[in-house]
Design an enzyme around this catalytic site. Structure first.
Site, PDB file in Angstrom:
ATOM      1  N   GLU A 168       0.838  -1.209   0.000  1.00  0.00           N
ATOM      2  CA  GLU A 168       0.000   0.000   0.000  1.00  0.00           C
ATOM      3  C   GLU A 168       0.873   1.260   0.000  1.00  0.00           C
ATOM      4  OE1 GLU A 168      -2.917   0.792  -0.594  1.00  0.00           O
ATOM      5  OE2 GLU A 168      -4.088   1.604   1.054  1.00  0.00           O
ATOM      6  N   THR A 172      -4.724   8.247  -5.767  1.00  0.00           N
ATOM      7  CA  THR A 172      -4.669   8.609  -4.341  1.00  0.00           C
ATOM      8  C   THR A 172      -3.613   9.679  -4.087  1.00  0.00           C
ATOM      9  OG1 THR A 172      -5.412   6.398  -3.775  1.00  0.00           O
ATOM     10  CG2 THR A 172      -4.406   7.656  -2.010  1.00  0.00           C
TER      11      THR A 172
END
Ligand code: HSE
Length: 313
Positions: free
Chosen positions: A132, A184
């Protein structure tokens, strides 16, 4: 017993819950990614295939979240064998549904089974986080609920900082994802680097209210807290097409609150009844259809299981 192949599923997640940037997240029933991992004779990790990403995700093992997470686990246990990873993407990319977390978690969940399950589910957090982090830095508000299921408080990025929160009865969500990817990193770069003390007080108050309301199962108070974000949503609103219009349509159809899911552009509407959530999802989609924008809408519940091992052989 020695295994040679394992397959796991990891669900979609929604981080932030309106307020609670980087510290609250939940898992969603239904959608998710699958990873299939197999040992191979040659050393190193190979991404053999990715289905469902339209060719957009990196295949180089050092740039793919699944292989980076798998590498962290292999290195930790000193496993020298090579690995083949296949990913089946069920989640749209850059959508606010935790796509990178799902791939990372599915890979480590499958790999943990393949090597004989040395780790408990929650102990897979640090490995999942390595993948991540490649995409958007060290925040665990997607990987934690993805692994554990439920609604999760993420007071840090270590296992002991993760606490499950109650999932109230009748906690239904309607979701709409416009076809307007928001990476993101872009959505994080747009945020203010400093927050005035007054805003901090307001925001922490709303987070505290939200946690309290979850414990009391008070959906109206949960909704009011979710919409109390005065720091992140105002900065990101420009990245989500027709946010105001979708929120109004959702409220007219019976939604309690609407907030940006994760980094967006998915919008989440809290509802107290499945038929209401179904109607809200349809009305939110209708706003995009009228603007001639493609979107995907659905209604669902909080997944209370987290990632699942599907097969090991
Ligand atoms: N908390 C993260 C953010 C979630 O809002 O940037 C990203 O999925």
């Amino acid at each position: 017993m020695a295994f040679s192949r394992a397959e796991a599923f990891a669900p979609a997640t929604v981080a932030n819950l309106g307020v609670g940037f980087d510290i609250l997240g939940l898992a969603l029933e239904g959608m998710g990614d699958r990873a299939i991992v197999e040992f191979q004779d040659a050393p190193g990790i190979v991404i053999t295939n990715i289905e469902g990403d339209g060719g957009q995700l990196p295949r180089e093992p050092e740039r793919n979240v699944a292989s980076v997470s798998a590498r962290a686990l292999l290195d930790h246990i000193g496993e020298k064998r090579g690995l083949r990873i296949k990913l089946v993407k069920g989640l749209p990319l850059s959508s606010g549904l935790g796509s990178s977390a799902a791939s990372a978690v599915a890979a480590v969940m499958a790999l943990n089974a393949l090597v004989g399950e040395p780790f408990k589910r929650e102990e897979l957090l640090p490995f999942s986080l390595e993948g991540e982090a490649l995409v958007s830095g060290y925040h665990a508000d997607n990987v934690a609920p993805c692994l554990l299921g439920g609604i999760v408080l993420v007071a840090g990025i270590t296992v002991d900082a993760i606490r499950p929160l109650p999932v109230p009865e009748n906690f239904h969500l309607a979701l709409v994802t416009p076809d307007f990817p928001v990476p993101t990193n872009t959505a994080r770069a747009i945020l203010p680097s400093e927050v005035p003390l007054k805003a901090l007080i307001h925001q922490t108050g709303k987070v505290a209210q939200l946690v309290d309301a979850l414990h009391r199962g008070d959906l109206e108070a949960i909704g009011a807290s979710m919409e109390g974000d005065t720091v992140v949503e105002p900065a990101r609103a420009c990245l989500v097409p027709l946010l105001t219009e979708v929120r109004s349509a959702a409220k007219r159809a019976g939604a309690i609150a609407v907030y940006i899911g994760g980094a967006g552009p998915t919008l989440c509407a809290l509802c107290d009844y499945a038929p209401t959530a179904e109607r809200v999802a349809a009305e939110m989609k209708q706003v995009y259809s009228q603007a001639e924008m493609e979107s995907i809408a659905s209604h669902t519940l909080v997944d209370q299981t987290g990632a699942k091992l599907l097969q090991v052989e």
